[in-house]
Design a protein around this motif. Sequence first.
Motif, mmCIF file in Angstrom:
data_model
loop_
_atom_site.group_PDB
_atom_site.id
_atom_site.type_symbol
_atom_site.label_atom_id
_atom_site.label_comp_id
_atom_site.label_asym_id
_atom_site.label_seq_id
_atom_site.Cartn_x
_atom_site.Cartn_y
_atom_site.Cartn_z
ATOM 1 N N CYS A 371 6.365 5.137 -2.352
ATOM 2 C CA CYS A 371 6.741 6.176 -3.331
ATOM 3 C C CYS A 371 6.656 5.630 -4.755
ATOM 4 O O CYS A 371 7.508 5.910 -5.597
ATOM 5 N N GLN A 373 3.407 5.493 -6.545
ATOM 6 C CA GLN A 373 1.962 5.615 -6.781
ATOM 7 C C GLN A 373 1.522 5.162 -8.173
ATOM 8 O O GLN A 373 0.521 4.460 -8.280
ATOM 9 N N CYS B 58 -1.009 9.164 3.608
ATOM 10 C CA CYS B 58 -0.029 8.454 2.792
ATOM 11 C C CYS B 58 -0.292 6.950 2.889
ATOM 12 O O CYS B 58 -0.096 6.198 1.957
ATOM 13 N N ALA B 125 0.654 9.232 8.992
ATOM 14 C CA ALA B 125 0.114 9.550 7.676
ATOM 15 C C ALA B 125 -1.051 8.647 7.280
ATOM 16 O O ALA B 125 -1.165 8.208 6.154
#
Lengths: 413, 150
Positions: A371, A373, B58, B125
């Motif tokens: 989380c 990026q 992801c 993901a």
Amino acid sequence: MNEVLQEKKIIDVEQIRSQFPILNRKVNGQPLVYLDNAATTQKPQAVLDAIQKYYSEINANIHRGVHTLSQEATDAYEYSRKTIADFINAKSSEIIFTRGTTESINLVASCFGKKFVNAGDEILVTEMEHHSNIVPWQLMCEERKAVLKVIPVTDSGELMLDELTKLLSSKTKLLALTHVSNTLGTVNDVKEIISLAHKNGTAILIDGAQAIAHTQVDVQELDCDFYCFSGHKMYGPTGIGILFGKEKFLNEFPPYQGGGGMIKEVSFAKTTYADSPMKFEAGTPNIEGGIVLGEAVKWMKNVGVKNIAEHEHELLHYAIAQLKTIDGVRIIGEAKNHASAVSFLVGTNHPYDTGVILDKLGIAVRTGHHCNQPLMKRFNIPGTVRASFAVYNANEEVDKLIEGVKRAKKMLS
Amino acid sequence: MLNMTETKSIAEVEEQIVEEFELFDDWMDKYEHLIEMGKSLPFIEQKFKTDEFIVKGCQSLVWLHPDFENGILHFTADSDAIITKGMIAILLRVLNDRTPDEIINAKLEFIDKINLKEHLTPTRANGLVSMLNKIKAYAEQVKLTRSHKS
């Protein structure tokens, strides 16, 4: 291990481990090596017992009933609030129960935005923030027609403090910054930064999600305006978190959500609201989570936050040193002040591939962009492999990680 | 390019892969095989490695380029992760050079039999589930276009 070394140990790891039932399980036929503590920590028996105790003995809705169970549940909930307030040196009225760090940040972004942010104002974040300390501010800036500005990060993974000074202006209403980076493990000098922000008349929010389980936090000493953290990253349950806010802000804030429990008086003509913290806790809260988080805090205090920090510091630096002995390993984030987590890449191997092979060996690490990026983009990498530590981790587990990384490297080359 | 020699059915290829994987006693050999498959197959042309053909996971990225000729769908693909690439190689061995109907009806239960299903769950993901959805969507799309034409 010889006796001298044994004596020096701050933590009796075996004794601590015996309190965590999950650590006995096997994964893919191998004893579990759990090194994904920055994502969530495992729970000690004291916390598991507290969950059981709550539902078996005192479950009732709080702040409402005159009956005994309701009183007992309310007392336990408020006692926990006090325990948590004491833990970070705050007042109970400054402690708001939320669903977690993310909701704490969203609450501040929403309420602070409505009250204090106007068109053309600026909000500062840093390049190393977790998405949950970026997106709420983007949403708020969009709504208030404000501008989001970003403090950059150096190659070693530290904040560029001179850039911060340049970016602080008369328009900067709030600076939101992480205490410890979830990917790089960088410990930011929050005290210094808070003081810089305040000199500029800028409010400051600290994302403490990655700090609270690893360092003693004193919100008065720090003098931050807001401090946010999650229960599940500090040996407590999921779905519960804390927002600390200074009274002067909380009193000025409009309510976050409407509902039961947050009102003084309701009429169709005009509703008046309760004081903090009730004003921000609409509806029946996560009672169990709130009570049990207090137990997790007590457990941490019993072990000693300083002892936890020292033990993890040893593990982290042992892991970094061992990783560096593997040819081709690159550590991402080498800040001078580094805690709890180490990110790395092995040659040109994709972090996903390394993670899959480590999982086959029973080793739980996190892979991917965490989380973060914008931070990955800044380092021009697809992600990292991250090992993160808790008080129950042992040096032997670091050894297994190193063996695993070597094996993955061999298989992937 | 359409292969004019007699092609095996999806079920036959699946069976073949299951037999191949039965040779491996432990996970390491199996993954080494998967990694080899990932390395050895010819993948997508560089000019198709663009945002137009990207499937974002992801954890890893996948590029997928479809071609449709003489009633047959042909795909080329790539990934930035080698284990994902190996999975693509297995999936394309089954799904490549098939008619839209064959692709639409493929159940791919063999993935479960070779114990690699964990790579095909949305929570992983890695882009593979989205890639499969795209393959099926292309098949639906060309089928629809053709039925409109006829």
